[in-house]
Scaffold this motif. Structure first.
Motif, PDB file in Angstrom:
ATOM      1  N   ASP A 438     -26.568 -57.730  41.015  1.00 14.85           N
ATOM      2  CA  ASP A 438     -27.061 -57.308  42.324  1.00 14.85           C
ATOM      3  C   ASP A 438     -28.515 -56.848  42.266  1.00 14.85           C
ATOM      4  O   ASP A 438     -29.237 -56.930  43.257  1.00 14.85           O
ATOM      5  N   TYR A 439     -28.954 -56.387  41.083  1.00 15.53           N
ATOM      6  CA  TYR A 439     -30.348 -55.956  40.946  1.00 15.53           C
ATOM      7  C   TYR A 439     -31.292 -57.129  41.231  1.00 15.53           C
ATOM      8  O   TYR A 439     -32.387 -56.957  41.739  1.00 15.53           O
ATOM      9  N   PHE A 440     -30.852 -58.325  40.901  1.00 15.39           N
ATOM     10  CA  PHE A 440     -31.690 -59.507  41.106  1.00 15.39           C
ATOM     11  C   PHE A 440     -31.385 -60.226  42.419  1.00 15.39           C
ATOM     12  O   PHE A 440     -32.222 -60.927  42.949  1.00 15.39           O
ATOM     13  N   ALA A 441     -30.171 -60.030  42.926  1.00 14.75           N
ATOM     14  CA  ALA A 441     -29.773 -60.780  44.122  1.00 14.75           C
ATOM     15  C   ALA A 441     -30.351 -60.162  45.381  1.00 14.75           C
ATOM     16  O   ALA A 441     -30.462 -60.823  46.403  1.00 14.75           O
ATOM     17  N   GLY A 442     -30.732 -58.906  45.334  1.00 10.30           N
ATOM     18  CA  GLY A 442     -31.325 -58.299  46.520  1.00 10.30           C
ATOM     19  C   GLY A 442     -30.416 -57.255  47.130  1.00 10.30           C
ATOM     20  O   GLY A 442     -29.343 -56.982  46.691  1.00 10.30           O
TER      21      GLY A 442
ATOM     22  N   SER B 146     -34.850 -59.876  47.837  1.00 10.19           N
ATOM     23  CA  SER B 146     -34.568 -59.479  46.456  1.00 10.19           C
ATOM     24  C   SER B 146     -35.038 -58.058  46.207  1.00 10.19           C
ATOM     25  O   SER B 146     -36.189 -57.718  46.478  1.00 10.19           O
ATOM     26  N   GLN B 147     -34.139 -57.268  45.677  1.00 11.81           N
ATOM     27  CA  GLN B 147     -34.499 -55.891  45.323  1.00 11.81           C
ATOM     28  C   GLN B 147     -35.509 -55.897  44.180  1.00 11.81           C
ATOM     29  O   GLN B 147     -36.417 -55.081  44.123  1.00 11.81           O
ATOM     30  N   ALA B 148     -35.329 -56.866  43.274  1.00 12.15           N
ATOM     31  CA  ALA B 148     -36.199 -56.899  42.088  1.00 12.15           C
ATOM     32  C   ALA B 148     -37.625 -57.242  42.464  1.00 12.15           C
ATOM     33  O   ALA B 148     -38.573 -56.674  41.934  1.00 12.15           O
ATOM     34  N   THR B 149     -37.790 -58.196  43.386  1.00 15.62           N
ATOM     35  CA  THR B 149     -39.148 -58.629  43.708  1.00 15.62           C
ATOM     36  C   THR B 149     -39.657 -57.946  44.957  1.00 15.62           C
ATOM     37  O   THR B 149     -40.833 -58.048  45.276  1.00 15.62           O
ATOM     38  N   ASP B 150     -38.775 -57.258  45.672  1.00 16.81           N
ATOM     39  CA  ASP B 150     -39.107 -56.674  46.957  1.00 16.81           C
ATOM     40  C   ASP B 150     -39.736 -57.732  47.860  1.00 16.81           C
ATOM     41  O   ASP B 150     -40.721 -57.493  48.554  1.00 16.81           O
ATOM     42  N   GLY B 151     -39.149 -58.920  47.815  1.00 16.33           N
ATOM     43  CA  GLY B 151     -39.648 -60.012  48.657  1.00 16.33           C
ATOM     44  C   GLY B 151     -38.544 -61.028  48.834  1.00 16.33           C
ATOM     45  O   GLY B 151     -37.432 -60.842  48.336  1.00 16.33           O
TER      46      GLY B 151
END
Lengths: 442, 247
Positions: A438-442, B146-151
């Motif tokens: 989920d950290y990568f999925a958004g 995406s949480q990781a890219t904030d985009g």
């Protein structure tokens, strides 16, 4: 740990790299920076071929398992890319006396100067010269210490906002400051315009004061923190980050990271000092090995916090996770000299802010625009396919060949450090993508 | 030996067991109107909250409360971006209008207004002379955040398409598409109009979707209908085999 990482990350082939993440085996295919989970049998076969230097056998095996692909990055540099980001050296002077400063006290080796208003406004015009609706551009301010020339920052920002509004374009703003001149009004201004504010901080008080004193020799930490704290509390549209330049004198990164995370910075990032005009403070091989060890300590904490869902904005790790997840592959380390330029107080265009005043990276001026011939030569020569020993390195499309400014001045003393860090990050990515998709999925 | 893609570039390059080469981006046909692999037009059908559009026109297929009255009408503009283009003939005279492919019509709307309400204009075909009615509808963000890219990621949000919709209207080249894409689209394999003879009164020739092989003026040749193509494409299309029409 670091020497082990250095050995595991050593480049055996330009076409494949293996990573054992501790709970899985992985193959990185540099062509497209594609990452695969592989079983023990395939891992062992690739490992044998890599150690034997059998490129023909390796190519055949990669074809067999279906990971061969057309080349993601060709030899051609981008042709006359539009200007998309400018860094204005609005004040080529500084009130601090950091011994390692690439700008040599802020003036880049020349006389202390400030950018005239007309030069800043002409820079904004250049930035928007090929901008249409929904295009994105970035305007950045630095120095020296940019806040020594506040009126020009305000005027250039307003001009950029106005043109962006007229065109339906999106403009973002950044400033890199030593923090000593920040005021509450600056906070209002940065918040209103959504600035990314980067404050140079080299560690907790005693460490920082040793590396970043005022010209008088007095430490600057207390003043910087007193002025930054109100901004940290007000971050909404603006983001206030800490950037740490790592020298042999501030290698305790974990303590530094925790200090700044605790204070509430939006993110904290580390950069090794590889090149200083005076030579002072540059990291040597042993220093880089220590830094790698410290980066992994910070990274392990980052990984733990991601798994438990806690905030821990270690920029080097979060950026690496994002790029590895995307499989970003690039023939350059950054956009310097392509869509991105530094502008000197006199209005000369340089490949980036670090090349201000340096003939090596001169690429035109505001009056004549980008010198397209010099730019074409720059982009052609700086392409990672023309760099050695990058061409045979698995990490070439991740690091892009390393910072042009450092490479030109000091070659590539940090390849082992960079590969070691990336190797660790690939393993961390593999673990996190399994435990926290989920950290990568958004 | 097993190998599984982990990151996004590896996933994009992944060819699952049994899938043909055209499932890879670098060997796909990738004509997205409507395409052989997926029909991207369907992604736009639910771009505006509360209504569902036809994939290839501004026709409103269904609408939720309180906007039910818009079902059966045509969406003609979104946030001042028109969905149709005014046409002119070679003399510069007005010649009606044509629907723009969604990506051309609405890309700026997605870029500028995602997540926000925008004015949408609808025209009622039952009352063509009435003024269009305007209502504010929210533009759904198109891509997963995406949480990781904030985009945005490359993944399309679940709210935009329901299972099966991306592949519900694929190409069927020998049937539907010969009719739909008639105008010079298939020029290499099926030229539109051949054996043309010009005269003072106009041109006569063979039109490829003609019922007969008689030379006819272009306008007067009756087309083969969609239904006929679906039922009898083998005989009606008359494939050339060995240099001759196959009967």
């Amino acid at each position: 740990m670091p020497s082990e990482l250095l050995a595991q990350s050593a480049p055996l082939s330009a076409d494949a790299h293996l990573v054992d993440s501790g709970d899985g085996l992985h193959l990185l295919v540099p062509n497209g920076n594609r990452l695969y989970a592989v079983d023990a049998e395939l891992h062992a076969r690739i490992d044998r071929l890599l150690r034997a230097g059998d490129e023909t056998g390796l190519t055949a095996l990669l074809e067999d398992v279906g990971v061969d692909a057309p080349r993601y990055v060709d030899d051609h540099p981008p042709h006359e890319p539009p200007v998309r980001a400018l860094w204005l050296a609005v004040a080529q002077k500084c009130n601090l006396g950091c011994s390692y400063c690439y700008a040599e006290g802020g003036s880049f080796g020349g006389a202390a100067t400030s950018m005239a208003l007309q030069t800043a406004l002409a820079s904004v015009d250049l930035l928007f010269s090929d901008v249409h609706a929904a295009d994105r551009v970035n305007l950045s301010f630095l120095g020296g210490e940019p806040l020594l020339n506040r009126p020009v920052i305000h005027a250039a920002t307003q001009r950029a906002q106005q043109i962006a509004g007229e065109r339906g374009a999106i403009v973002t703003f950044s400033i890199t400051t030593n923090g000593t001149q920040l005021t509450e009004d600056d906070g209002d201004f940065f918040e209103e315009n959504g600035f990314a504010v980067t404050v140079s901080l080299d560690g907790p008080a005693a460490v920082h004061d040793r590396l970043r004193p005022f010209r008088s020799g007095r430490g600057s930490y207390d003043q910087v923190i007193a002025r930054v704290l109100p901004l940290l509390e007000r971050q909404h549209r603006m983001q206030v980050s800490a950037r740490v330049t790592v020298t042999p004198q501030n290698l305790e990164l974990k303590e530094t990271l925790d200090t700044f995370v605790e204070l509430g910075f939006h993110s904290v990032g580390f950069s090794p000092l590889l090149r200083a005009p005076t030579g002072q403070g540059e990291l040597d091989a042993a220093g880089l090995e220590t830094m790698l060890d410290e980066m992994v300590r910070c990274g392990a904490e980052f990984e733990r916090r991601v798994i438990t869902g806690e905030r821990y904005p270690f920029a080097n790790a979060s950026n690496a996770m994002r790029e590895i997840h995307r499989g970003t592959h690039r023939p350059y380390p950054c956009g310097a000299g392509a869509g991105y330029f530094g502008v000197s107080a006199e209005g000369e265009l340089a490949a980036c802010h670090r090349f201000v005043g340096d003939e090596e990276g001169a690429l035109g001026d505001l009056a004549g625009g980008v010198d397209r011939d010099r730019q074409a030569r720059w982009l052609s020569e700086r392409h990672v396919h023309r760099q050695e020993p990058c061409r045979s390195c698995w990490a070439r499309y991740m690091c892009g060949g390393g910072c042009h400014h450092e490479v030109i001045a000091r070659d590539r003393p940090a390849c082992g450090y960079i590969r070691g860090w990336l190797h660790w990050c690939i393993g961390a990515y593999a673990r996190l993508s399994r435990h926290r998709p989920d950290y990568f999925a958004g | 030996m097993s190998i599984e893609p982990t990151n996004l570039t590896a996933q994009l390059h992944h060819r699952a067991a049994g899938n043909p080469p055209s499932t890879l981006p670098d060997s796909a046909i990738s004509n997205c109107f409507p395409d052989l692999e997926l029909d991207f037009r369907n992604v736009w059908r639910r771009l505006l909250e509360g209504i569902v559009l036809h994939e290839a026109s501004g026709f409103v297929v269904s609408a939720e409360t309180p906007n039910e009255r818009f079902a059966g009408r045509f969406l003609i503009s979104v946030a001042d971006f028109p969905t149709r283009m005014e046409l002119r003939n070679l003399e510069g005279e007005a010649a009606g209008s044509a629907f723009m492919e969604w990506s051309n019509a609405l890309a700026d709307v997605v870029a500028l207004h995602s997540g926000r309400p925008v004015p949408c204009q609808f025209r009622d075909p039952a009352a063509p002379d009435a003024d269009p009615e305007t209502v504010a509808l929210i533009v759904r963000p198109m891509f997963v955040h995406s949480q990781a890219t904030d985009g945005p990621t490359a993944a399309i949000r679940d709210e935009l398409v329901q299972p099966g919709e991306l592949t519900q209207s694929l190409c069927s080249p020998w049937q539907n598409d010969y009719q739909e894409c008639g105008c010079y689209y298939w020029a290499a394999s099926r030229p539109d109009y051949v054996n043309v003879e010009h005269s003072a009164t106009g041109a006569r020739g063979d039109k490829w979707l003609a019922r007969s092989r008689r030379l006819e003026p272009y306008e007067d040749v009756p087309d083969i209908t969609h239904e006929e193509l679906f039922r009898e494409w083998e005989s009606l299309l008359r494939f050339i085999v060995g240099g001759r029409d196959a009967e």
